[in-house]
Structures are given as structure tokens and as C-alpha cells.
Motif scaffolding. Structure first.
Motif, mmCIF file in Angstrom:
data_model
loop_
_atom_site.group_PDB
_atom_site.id
_atom_site.type_symbol
_atom_site.label_atom_id
_atom_site.label_comp_id
_atom_site.label_asym_id
_atom_site.label_seq_id
_atom_site.Cartn_x
_atom_site.Cartn_y
_atom_site.Cartn_z
ATOM 1 N N GLU A 138 0.837 -1.209 0.000
ATOM 2 C CA GLU A 138 0.000 0.000 0.000
ATOM 3 C C GLU A 138 0.877 1.268 0.000
ATOM 4 O OE1 GLU A 138 -2.788 2.238 3.324
ATOM 5 O OE2 GLU A 138 -1.481 0.555 3.832
ATOM 6 N N GLN A 139 1.916 1.267 0.855
ATOM 7 C CA GLN A 139 2.832 2.421 0.910
ATOM 8 C C GLN A 139 3.543 2.587 -0.427
ATOM 9 O OE1 GLN A 139 3.417 4.761 2.995
ATOM 10 N NE2 GLN A 139 2.753 4.099 4.992
ATOM 11 N N HIS A 140 3.938 1.454 -0.998
ATOM 12 C CA HIS A 140 4.678 1.523 -2.254
ATOM 13 C C HIS A 140 3.805 2.108 -3.361
ATOM 14 C CE1 HIS A 140 6.647 -0.242 -5.932
ATOM 15 N NE2 HIS A 140 7.536 0.580 -5.432
ATOM 16 N N GLN A 141 2.572 1.667 -3.434
ATOM 17 C CA GLN A 141 1.638 2.198 -4.439
ATOM 18 C C GLN A 141 1.511 3.710 -4.298
ATOM 19 O OE1 GLN A 141 1.580 -0.461 -6.575
ATOM 20 N NE2 GLN A 141 -0.273 0.617 -7.145
ATOM 21 N N ARG A 142 1.416 4.145 -3.033
ATOM 22 C CA ARG A 142 1.211 5.568 -2.771
ATOM 23 C C ARG A 142 2.462 6.384 -3.080
ATOM 24 N NH1 ARG A 142 1.911 9.040 1.104
ATOM 25 N NH2 ARG A 142 2.891 7.601 2.544
ATOM 26 N N LEU A 143 3.628 5.836 -2.703
ATOM 27 C CA LEU A 143 4.857 6.624 -2.802
ATOM 28 C C LEU A 143 5.518 6.563 -4.172
ATOM 29 C CD1 LEU A 143 6.472 5.841 0.673
ATOM 30 C CD2 LEU A 143 5.529 8.030 -0.054
ATOM 31 N N LYS A 144 5.101 5.615 -5.006
ATOM 32 C CA LYS A 144 5.877 5.444 -6.238
ATOM 33 C C LYS A 144 5.734 6.623 -7.207
ATOM 34 C CE LYS A 144 2.762 2.490 -8.878
ATOM 35 N NZ LYS A 144 2.496 1.114 -9.253
ATOM 36 N N ARG A 145 4.802 7.516 -6.914
ATOM 37 C CA ARG A 145 4.703 8.744 -7.723
ATOM 38 C C ARG A 145 5.895 9.676 -7.493
ATOM 39 N NH1 ARG A 145 -0.251 9.251 -4.999
ATOM 40 N NH2 ARG A 145 0.203 11.365 -4.258
ATOM 41 N N TYR A 146 6.613 9.483 -6.377
ATOM 42 C CA TYR A 146 7.654 10.440 -6.002
ATOM 43 C C TYR A 146 9.029 9.975 -6.449
ATOM 44 C CZ TYR A 146 3.707 12.059 -3.421
ATOM 45 O OH TYR A 146 2.461 12.498 -3.116
ATOM 46 N N PRO A 147 9.966 10.922 -6.638
ATOM 47 C CA PRO A 147 11.286 10.569 -7.171
ATOM 48 C C PRO A 147 11.959 9.494 -6.333
ATOM 49 C CG PRO A 147 11.064 12.952 -6.988
ATOM 50 C CD PRO A 147 9.846 12.350 -6.363
ATOM 51 N N GLY A 148 12.495 8.497 -7.025
ATOM 52 C CA GLY A 148 13.289 7.484 -6.328
ATOM 53 C C GLY A 148 12.478 6.416 -5.651
ATOM 54 N N ALA A 149 11.179 6.613 -5.538
ATOM 55 C CA ALA A 149 10.414 5.685 -4.701
ATOM 56 C C ALA A 149 10.272 4.301 -5.310
ATOM 57 C CB ALA A 149 9.044 6.266 -4.381
ATOM 58 N N HIS A 150 10.496 4.161 -6.640
ATOM 59 C CA HIS A 150 10.371 2.793 -7.136
ATOM 60 C C HIS A 150 11.565 1.939 -6.729
ATOM 61 C CE1 HIS A 150 12.103 5.001 -10.648
ATOM 62 N NE2 HIS A 150 12.911 3.964 -10.653
ATOM 63 N N ALA A 151 12.606 2.586 -6.190
ATOM 64 C CA ALA A 151 13.736 1.822 -5.643
ATOM 65 C C ALA A 151 13.474 1.449 -4.189
ATOM 66 C CB ALA A 151 14.999 2.674 -5.734
ATOM 67 N N LEU A 152 12.326 1.882 -3.686
ATOM 68 C CA LEU A 152 12.053 1.848 -2.256
ATOM 69 C C LEU A 152 11.972 0.441 -1.663
ATOM 70 C CD1 LEU A 152 9.779 4.339 -0.653
ATOM 71 C CD2 LEU A 152 8.911 2.070 -0.482
ATOM 72 N N PRO B 168 16.086 11.583 0.444
ATOM 73 C CA PRO B 168 15.763 10.843 -0.779
ATOM 74 C C PRO B 168 15.243 11.765 -1.880
ATOM 75 C CG PRO B 168 14.005 10.563 0.813
ATOM 76 C CD PRO B 168 15.031 11.445 1.466
ATOM 77 N N ASP B 169 16.148 12.115 -2.775
ATOM 78 C CA ASP B 169 15.825 13.049 -3.830
ATOM 79 C C ASP B 169 15.648 12.300 -5.131
ATOM 80 O OD1 ASP B 169 15.446 15.702 -3.997
ATOM 81 O OD2 ASP B 169 17.506 16.225 -4.493
ATOM 82 N N HIS B 170 16.111 11.056 -5.145
ATOM 83 C CA HIS B 170 16.357 10.401 -6.407
ATOM 84 C C HIS B 170 16.603 8.917 -6.153
ATOM 85 C CE1 HIS B 170 18.312 9.978 -10.353
ATOM 86 N NE2 HIS B 170 17.814 11.170 -10.632
ATOM 87 N N ASP B 171 16.531 8.084 -7.199
ATOM 88 C CA ASP B 171 16.921 6.668 -7.065
ATOM 89 C C ASP B 171 18.320 6.532 -6.493
ATOM 90 O OD1 ASP B 171 14.641 6.277 -8.438
ATOM 91 O OD2 ASP B 171 15.510 5.149 -10.098
ATOM 92 N N ARG B 172 19.204 7.453 -6.879
ATOM 93 C CA ARG B 172 20.612 7.373 -6.465
ATOM 94 C C ARG B 172 20.748 7.209 -4.960
ATOM 95 N NH1 ARG B 172 23.128 12.863 -8.775
ATOM 96 N NH2 ARG B 172 25.140 11.979 -8.169
ATOM 97 N N ASP B 173 19.849 7.861 -4.215
ATOM 98 C CA ASP B 173 19.962 7.850 -2.750
ATOM 99 C C ASP B 173 19.634 6.477 -2.188
ATOM 100 O OD1 ASP B 173 20.562 10.700 -2.543
ATOM 101 O OD2 ASP B 173 18.571 10.899 -3.399
ATOM 102 N N TYR B 174 18.604 5.850 -2.741
ATOM 103 C CA TYR B 174 18.232 4.498 -2.296
ATOM 104 C C TYR B 174 19.320 3.496 -2.680
ATOM 105 C CZ TYR B 174 13.545 6.334 -1.370
ATOM 106 O OH TYR B 174 12.483 7.053 -0.869
ATOM 107 N N LEU B 175 19.876 3.667 -3.871
ATOM 108 C CA LEU B 175 20.881 2.713 -4.362
ATOM 109 C C LEU B 175 22.180 2.819 -3.559
ATOM 110 C CD1 LEU B 175 20.157 3.269 -8.148
ATOM 111 C CD2 LEU B 175 19.708 1.153 -6.863
ATOM 112 N N LEU B 176 22.614 4.047 -3.258
ATOM 113 C CA LEU B 176 23.841 4.224 -2.469
ATOM 114 C C LEU B 176 23.630 3.716 -1.046
ATOM 115 C CD1 LEU B 176 26.766 5.289 -2.318
ATOM 116 C CD2 LEU B 176 25.843 7.523 -1.670
#
Length: 310
Positions: A44-58, A166-174
Motif C-alpha cells: 500500500e505504501q509503495h503504491q502511494r509513494l511510487k509517484r515520487y522521485p526514487g520511490a520505485h527503488a524503495l 531521498p531526492d532520487h533513485d541514487r539515494d536508495y541505491l547508495l
């Protein structure tokens, strides 16, 4: 679980007992989660947050943040408080107002010391102190700081707790790479070794990540800029320093801010470590003048103590 991020509930004169009565009362939401961690990895959180930058790496990355150290900003307060009921935090920006301030000892005297971006310490201890307990950054600002300030001794963040913005995918990946001691798998940092930035003994317990909801709440309630009505709307965000200071406001009992912009900012160089005077630069992605106004109001309301020269 979003309300347990607060520090002591027993501080009679803490910020949270006073903010509700202040002009900031209507803006303040007590139960907004400041940090995100493994428990936020739900469908549920993922569905909601995936609109935001980087969240698909969440989902893939947040699962490594699964200990209490990851969801509490002041994770060792219980063991540290030693009969003191109130946590005192110094939040240190990099503004030129700190040059010659001799505030180092005062800064180091706090329970916790927050720093951000190009926090050059060596050679400036007398003015800015030497302790760091929390370091806030985005991958982008960290890489920029290492590029820009390498020449004056900035080789990366101090050994401490690292709070990713978390500004970007980069932040989750690092963050994932740092917690698992593996190389970054994709993006601009692909193949980079995170121990180069965070030291050999970095562990998941030292890593935290701001919740996208918290950053959006800061942008919409505390730092609602006119930029949101302009063509730069999509790039506008709170500065890293602003996110750090407002996170401290939401987690510490007492907050002192140093090195943040004050109305006489043109008297001081952009940074305390500039070799010669550099004018403060303004860019469309932040609203530094509006942030400065908010710091003045928080200071006037007695919610933070802002270091000012006059």
C-alpha cells in the motif's frame, strides 16, 4: 510506529510542548514520520509513494533498514540521557557567519551535533566544533561537496550516522550498497565503493533515510514558497540544511542553529571555509530568503535559538 521517533516525552519545556501554542501550531503535525525504514515497505505504501522521485527503488532497498536505530533519529538517547530529560541538539549549517565566531566549544557541548554537505571541520574547530553525530545529505550534494571542497580538506562525511535525503533513485541505491558493503549497482554512482564515502565499518545501523512524506510536509507547511506557483515548481525543494534543521525541530527537545542565513547575510561569505569573500548564491530550486524568514520566526517564537552576530 510513526510516533515513536520523538525523543523524550518527559521534557517539560521541550519544543513539542510549546510549538502547539505558537504561531507554528497549525502547521505542525505530531505524527508525521520523519524517517522511513523497513516497516514502510508495504504494498500500500509503495503504491502511494511510487509517484515520487526514487520511490520505485524503495521496496528493494528499505528492507535493510530494519532496526530501531533506523527509525529513531536520536537512537541512543535512552542510554545517553543520564537523568537529563531534555535532548539538546546543535544544527550546524556552513554559512560564513560562523567564521571567527568561536562557537566551536558551545556547539560540541550539545548532546547531538547535526551537520550537512561540505562540512569542513579540520582547521575550523574553534568556530564550528569537531563533533558530529548526524550528517544529512543527498547523494547529489555529497558528490558535489567532494568535488567542490576537496581542495580545502573535505574528503567526505565524518564518521557518524548518515541521514539520506531521498531526492532520487541514487539515494536508495547508495544507501543499499553502503548497508550491504557492495558496489552501487546502477545509476551515476554505478560501480562505486560506498566505503569510500562512509568508511570501512559502515553498517546498516548507522544509516537513516528521511521519509518522502516528511519532506513534502516541510515543503507544503513550513516552507511553502512562491516558487510553487512558477515554472520552477517541479524542481523546488527545501534545502538540505532546512530539512536537517526542521528534522531536529521534530525530534529534539531543544535546538540551537548555527551557520544559517540571517538578514545581514551579505556581510558574510557564502561559507565559513571560503578562502576569500564569496557572495551568497540564490538558485531556483530553493527559496533561501523564505527559509531565512522561517528561521527568524522560529527564533522569535523561542522554538530554536538561532546564532546571529547582532
Amino acid at each position: 510506529y510513526s510516533c515513536v521517533i520523538r525523543s523524550s516525552q518527559n521534557c517539560p519545556d521541550g519544543i513539542r510542548s510549546r510549538i502547539k501554542e505558537s504561531e507554528f501550531g497549525p502547521q505542525f503535525l505530531e505524527h508525521i514520520p520523519v524517517l522511513q525504514w523497513a516497516q514502510h515497505v508495504t504494498q500500500e505504501q509503495h503504491q502511494r509513494l511510487k509517484r515520487y522521485p526514487g520511490a520505485h527503488a524503495l521496496v528493494d532497498t528499505l528492507t535493510v533498514l530494519n532496526s530501531s536505530a533506523n527509525w529513531k533519529m536520536l537512537d541512543d538517547w535512552e542510554s545517553r540521557k543520564n537523568k537529563l530529560e531534555c535532548s539538546h541538539c546543535a544544527v550546524v549549517g556552513n554559512g560564513g557567519i560562523l567564521k571567527g565566531s568561536k562557537k566551536g566549544k558551545e556547539i560540541d557541548g550539545h548532546d547531538y551535533v547535526f551537520r550537512t554537505n561540505g562540512a569542513v571541520i579540520k582547521g575550523f574547530e574553534e568556530d564550528v566544533g569537531s563533533r558530529t553525530t548526524h550528517y544529512t545529505f543527498s547523494t547529489n550534494t555529497l558528490m558535489n561537496s567532494m568535488r567542490s571542497y576537496g581542495g580545502i580538506g573535505y574528503s567526505g562525511p565524518p564518521e557518524t550516522r548518515y541521514v539520506f535525503l531521498p531526492d532520487h533513485d541514487r539515494d536508495y541505491l547508495l544507501m543499499k550498497a553502503a548497508s550491504t558493503h557492495t558496489f552501487v549497482v546502477k545509476g551515476p554512482e554505478r560501480g562505486k565503493d560506498p566505503t569510500r564515502y562512509f568508511g570501512k565499518d559502515v553498517s546498516a545501523a548507522k544509516l537513516k533515510m528521511y521519509h518522502p512524506d516528511f519532506i513534502r510536509y516541510l515543503r507544503n507547511r513550513f516552507l511553502r514558497s512562491k516558487i510553487l506557483n512558477s515554472q520552477f515548481r517541479s524542481i523546488y525543494r527545501p534545502s538540505t540544511g532546512a530539512a536537517m534543521l526542521l528534522a531536529a525541530l521534530h525530534t529534539c527537545d531543544q535546538v540551537s542553529a548555527y551557520g544559517f542565513m540571517t538578514p545581514d547575510y551579505s556581510k558574510y561569505s557564502d561559507h565559513y571555509y571560503d578562502k576569500s569573500y564569496r557572495q551568497v548564491g540564490f538558485y531556483a530550486n530553493h527559496d533561501m530568503r523564505m527559509e531565512m524568514t522561517v528561521w527568524q520566526k522560529l527564533h522569535k517564537a523561542g522554538l530554536i535559538t538561532l546564532y546571529m552576530r547582532n
